[in-house]
Design a protein around this motif. Structure first.
Motif, short mmCIF file in Angstrom:
data_model
loop_
_atom_site.label_atom_id
_atom_site.label_comp_id
_atom_site.label_asym_id
_atom_site.label_seq_id
_atom_site.Cartn_x
_atom_site.Cartn_y
_atom_site.Cartn_z
N VAL A 158 1.64 13.06 -11.19
CA VAL A 158 2.95 13.07 -10.46
C VAL A 158 3.22 11.84 -9.85
O VAL A 158 4.29 11.08 -9.82
CB VAL A 158 3.03 14.31 -9.87
N ALA A 159 2.18 11.22 -9.12
CA ALA A 159 2.44 9.94 -8.34
C ALA A 159 2.60 8.98 -9.37
O ALA A 159 3.42 8.13 -9.05
CB ALA A 159 0.82 9.75 -7.62
N GLY A 160 1.99 8.87 -10.52
CA GLY A 160 2.23 7.70 -11.23
C GLY A 160 3.47 7.89 -11.85
O GLY A 160 4.36 6.96 -11.99
N PHE A 161 4.14 8.93 -11.95
CA PHE A 161 5.68 9.32 -12.59
C PHE A 161 6.35 8.72 -11.74
O PHE A 161 7.47 8.05 -12.09
CB PHE A 161 5.51 10.85 -12.76
N LEU A 162 6.33 9.11 -10.27
CA LEU A 162 7.10 8.76 -9.21
C LEU A 162 7.04 7.32 -8.83
O LEU A 162 7.86 6.73 -8.04
CB LEU A 162 6.98 9.63 -8.08
N GLY A 163 6.00 6.56 -9.23
CA GLY A 163 5.59 5.36 -8.71
C GLY A 163 5.16 5.35 -7.20
O GLY A 163 5.36 4.31 -6.69
N HIS A 164 4.29 6.21 -6.97
CA HIS A 164 3.62 6.24 -5.61
C HIS A 164 2.40 5.68 -5.88
O HIS A 164 1.31 5.91 -6.76
CB HIS A 164 3.39 7.47 -5.21
N GLU A 165 1.92 4.63 -4.99
CA GLU A 165 0.35 4.31 -4.91
C GLU A 165 -0.53 5.19 -4.39
O GLU A 165 -1.68 5.31 -4.74
CB GLU A 165 0.31 2.97 -3.91
N GLN A 166 0.07 6.07 -3.29
CA GLN A 166 -0.85 7.20 -2.63
C GLN A 166 -0.60 8.51 -3.07
O GLN A 166 0.48 8.73 -3.09
CB GLN A 166 -0.80 6.89 -1.14
N VAL A 167 -1.60 9.33 -3.66
CA VAL A 167 -1.20 10.73 -3.71
C VAL A 167 -0.68 11.34 -2.60
O VAL A 167 0.05 12.44 -2.75
CB VAL A 167 -2.55 11.20 -4.42
N ASP A 168 -1.28 10.95 -1.17
CA ASP A 168 -0.65 11.83 -0.13
C ASP A 168 0.89 11.65 -0.19
O ASP A 168 1.57 12.68 0.35
CB ASP A 168 -1.40 11.13 0.95
#
Length: 318
Positions: free
Chosen positions: A287-297
């Motif tokens: 989901v982090a990769g999908f949303l473009g987040h560097e941090q899973v937190d």
């Protein structure tokens, strides 16, 4: 030499060059004069030049981020004017009093923190210009919001998204689905170009995500259908460039659907996409990769996990 800054009429990099191209002494004098006069327009131009040329975000900083910095700079300058601050040499206790004044005015903790971030950016710009060595907000305590973001601003519900889609025109439908199905930020959605869309491979290139990072996201069947209705061509997919215009369109759409009280801006649509994907994958990393987040937190703050998702597991404990 005149101290008035020429109003910005080109791109941000051109404006930044106007200041960055000055000699060190000329830039220092201009910054000192702006701080002495508490001239918001000049102080914001200085901050913008610094943000555009001497930070990791540079010219790719989103319009939303710049609006927040601009508003925060304006609020600080007005406070300094009314409280007789010396911006270049603030008193040791004045920054703490400023934060306390923001908090006592009824602002939410997140808004107060955004104002402090803007104030810190202004002082970084003043140091960049050689006008001061002051860094007054380094040790100031920020208010903490104990309420989780997913509780304060949860994802949109499927019924709300569907109600808006039923009332939307073709362009509004694409905008909604770029957020609610593709998980794009509003700045990313407005920047989508037809060259970024691959309907055959069911992929969308987010060419300039936050921090200027690119990523590819899958296109849902409904989003592909909505894009095909617009008749793929050349140039931008959506006709709007301004955040405020897109916001106004969706707000009016919610009113048309009789659900204006449920409209909470754009981020709740992105959270809807993230929550749907997590429900299917149970994988925060994907989901982090999908949303473009560097941090899973960060992603954890975007996903609403059902309160009863452990019921069946606990039921069978031995």
């Amino acid at each position: 030499m005149p101290t008035d800054l020429v109003p910005f009429s080109g791109d941000r990099l051109s404006q930044a060059r106007t200041l960055s191209g000055l000699t060190d002494e000329a830039l220092r004098v201009r910054a000192v004069t702006a701080a002495r006069d508490k001239d918001f327009a000049e102080l914001w131009a200085l901050t913008l030049a610094y943000l555009s040329t001497d930070t990791s975000g540079g010219v790719s900083l989103s319009p939303h981020t710049l609006r927040a910095y601009r508003k925060g700079t304006e609020v600080l300058v007005e406070h300094a004017r009314t409280q007789a601050w010396n911006l270049l040499h603030p008193g040791r206790r004045e920054p703490g009093l400023y934060v306390a004044a923001l908090s006592s005015s009824g602002l939410k903790p997140a808004t107060v923190m955004a104002r402090v971030a803007a104030a810190s950016a202004l002082y970084r710009a003043l140091r960049w210009a050689g006008a001061t060595d002051a860094d007054p907000f380094t040790d100031v305590k920020r208010p903490k919001d104990r309420t989780r973001g997913i509780v304060k601003n949860p994802p949109y519900r499927a019924e709300f998204v569907q109600a808006l889609l039923e009332q939307a025109d073709p362009q509004e439908r694409v905008l909604l689905l770029l957020m609610a199905h593709a998980g794009l930020r509003i700045a990313e959605a407005l920047a989508v170009d037809w060259t970024h869309v691959d309907l055959q491979r069911r992929r969308l290139l987010v060419a300039h995500g936050k921090g200027d990072k690119a990523r590819r996201v899958p296109l849902s069947a409904r989003l592909r259908e909505a894009l095909e209705v617009l008749v793929p061509g050349a140039g931008p997919v959506l006709p709007w460039r301004a955040y405020s215009t897109a916001y106004d369109r969706l707000q009016k759409l919610a009113l048309k659907a009789g659900r204006e009280h449920e409209f909470r801006g754009f981020h709740a649509g992105r959270k809807y996409a993230g929550t749907q994907l997590y429900a299917a994958t149970k994988d925060f990393t994907r989901v982090a990769g999908f949303l473009g987040h560097e941090q899973v937190d960060t992603t954890r703050r975007y996903v609403e996990v059902p309160e009863d998702d452990l019921d069946d597991i606990v039921e069978n404990f031995r």
